[in-house]
Scaffold this active site. Structure first.
Site, PDB file in Angstrom:
ATOM      1  N   HIS A   1       6.898  -2.925   7.563  1.00 45.31           N
ATOM      2  CA  HIS A   1       7.471  -2.885   6.220  1.00 45.31           C
ATOM      3  C   HIS A   1       8.042  -1.514   5.921  1.00 45.31           C
ATOM      4  O   HIS A   1       7.559  -0.492   6.413  1.00 45.31           O
ATOM      5  CB  HIS A   1       6.435  -3.271   5.164  1.00 45.31           C
ATOM      6  CG  HIS A   1       5.153  -2.507   5.250  1.00 45.31           C
ATOM      7  ND1 HIS A   1       4.176  -2.795   6.179  1.00 45.31           N
ATOM      8  CD2 HIS A   1       4.696  -1.450   4.538  1.00 45.31           C
ATOM      9  CE1 HIS A   1       3.165  -1.960   6.024  1.00 45.31           C
ATOM     10  NE2 HIS A   1       3.458  -1.126   5.035  1.00 45.31           N
TER      11      HIS A   1
ATOM     12  N   HIS B   1       8.816   1.069   2.823  1.00 46.90           N
ATOM     13  CA  HIS B   1       8.542   1.406   1.430  1.00 46.90           C
ATOM     14  C   HIS B   1       9.826   2.000   0.839  1.00 46.90           C
ATOM     15  O   HIS B   1      10.396   2.935   1.414  1.00 46.90           O
ATOM     16  CB  HIS B   1       7.465   2.490   1.317  1.00 46.90           C
ATOM     17  CG  HIS B   1       6.102   2.081   1.782  1.00 46.90           C
ATOM     18  ND1 HIS B   1       5.090   1.741   0.916  1.00 46.90           N
ATOM     19  CD2 HIS B   1       5.573   1.977   3.030  1.00 46.90           C
ATOM     20  CE1 HIS B   1       3.988   1.457   1.603  1.00 46.90           C
ATOM     21  NE2 HIS B   1       4.265   1.592   2.892  1.00 46.90           N
TER      22      HIS B   1
HETATM   23  P1  DGP Z   1       1.028   0.690   4.383  1.00 45.34           P
HETATM   24  O1  DGP Z   1      -0.092   1.584   3.953  1.00 45.34           O
HETATM   25  O2  DGP Z   1       2.260   1.495   4.801  1.00 45.34           O
HETATM   26  O3  DGP Z   1       0.603  -0.316   5.418  1.00 45.34           O
HETATM   27  O4  DGP Z   1       1.484  -0.082   3.079  1.00 45.34           O
HETATM   28  C1  DGP Z   1       0.985  -1.312   2.686  1.00 45.34           C
HETATM   29  C2  DGP Z   1       1.350  -1.470   1.237  1.00 45.34           C
HETATM   30  O5  DGP Z   1       1.190  -2.823   0.886  1.00 45.34           O
HETATM   31  C3  DGP Z   1       0.478  -0.660   0.281  1.00 45.34           C
HETATM   32  O6  DGP Z   1       1.289   0.310  -0.378  1.00 45.34           O
HETATM   33  C4  DGP Z   1      -0.056  -1.659  -0.709  1.00 45.34           C
HETATM   34  C5  DGP Z   1       0.770  -2.893  -0.451  1.00 45.34           C
HETATM   35  N1  DGP Z   1       0.022  -4.124  -0.595  1.00 45.34           N
HETATM   36  C6  DGP Z   1      -1.115  -4.463   0.069  1.00 45.34           C
HETATM   37  N2  DGP Z   1      -1.534  -5.677  -0.305  1.00 45.34           N
HETATM   38  C7  DGP Z   1      -0.619  -6.122  -1.224  1.00 45.34           C
HETATM   39  C8  DGP Z   1      -0.514  -7.322  -1.975  1.00 45.34           C
HETATM   40  O7  DGP Z   1      -1.327  -8.246  -1.882  1.00 45.34           O
HETATM   41  N3  DGP Z   1       0.546  -7.421  -2.815  1.00 45.34           N
HETATM   42  C9  DGP Z   1       1.484  -6.419  -2.942  1.00 45.34           C
HETATM   43  N4  DGP Z   1       2.488  -6.630  -3.802  1.00 45.34           N
HETATM   44  N5  DGP Z   1       1.412  -5.282  -2.239  1.00 45.34           N
HETATM   45  C10 DGP Z   1       0.362  -5.136  -1.397  1.00 45.34           C
END
Ligand code: DGP
Length: 129
Positions: free
Chosen positions: A115, A117
């Site tokens: 992903h 950001h």
């Molecule tokens: P990373 O640490 O780079 O793997 O980022 C994962 C991101 O995903 C973190 O910033 C929070 C987001 N995230 C985790 N679970 C969920 C979820 O259930 N819904 C949403 N909208 N974001 C989530």
């Protein structure tokens, strides 16, 4: 050997389905801001900036993280970055924004579905933490 089994169990969540699969399948709610055939973009549940959007490939195809990318993923990778530009424009981030891809434990990656950001709406600092 027990050690090998522990290692396999520890690796399972990394390469298996993640919470993002459920978001793609709309099994859990998310605030989707952009969607096309290849990518889905939704607001981060734990925003680190006024605008914090996660952009993912709808088909994971082994892309648990950027370090797993192979040549066949080039188009998917380009789609993510182009979608980031489209969403940045859509969100009014005309003065700039930041793109982050966390990779692996030392990169603070927590969800093992590649992903991007997209962060914006405030002044970013450099170097990042
Ligand atoms: P990373 O640490 O780079 O793997 O980022 C994962 C991101 O995903 C973190 O910033 C929070 C987001 N995230 C985790 N679970 C969920 C979820 O259930 N819904 C949403 N909208 N974001 C989530």
């Amino acid at each position: 050997m027990a050690g090998e089994k522990e290692a396999a169990l520890a690796a399972e969540p990394i390469y298996g389905p993640t919470i993002f699969d459920k978001i793609i399948r709309k099994e859990i709610p998310s605030q989707v801001v952009y969607e096309d055939q290849k990518v889905l973009a939704f607001r981060d549940i734990s925003p680190q900036a006024p605008v914090h959007i996660i952009i993912i490939p709808k088909v994971k195809d082994g892309l648990s993280s950027l370090s797993k990318a192979e040549e066949r993923h080039v188009e998917a990778l380009a789609s993510l970055l182009y979608a980031a530009k489209v969403v940045a424009k859509q969100e009014g981030l005309d003065d700039g924004f930041r793109i982050v891809i966390n990779d692996g434990p030392k990169g603070c990656q927590s969800v093992y579905h590649l992903h991007v950001h997209l962060l914006g709406g405030r002044q970013m600092n450099w170097p990042p933490g």
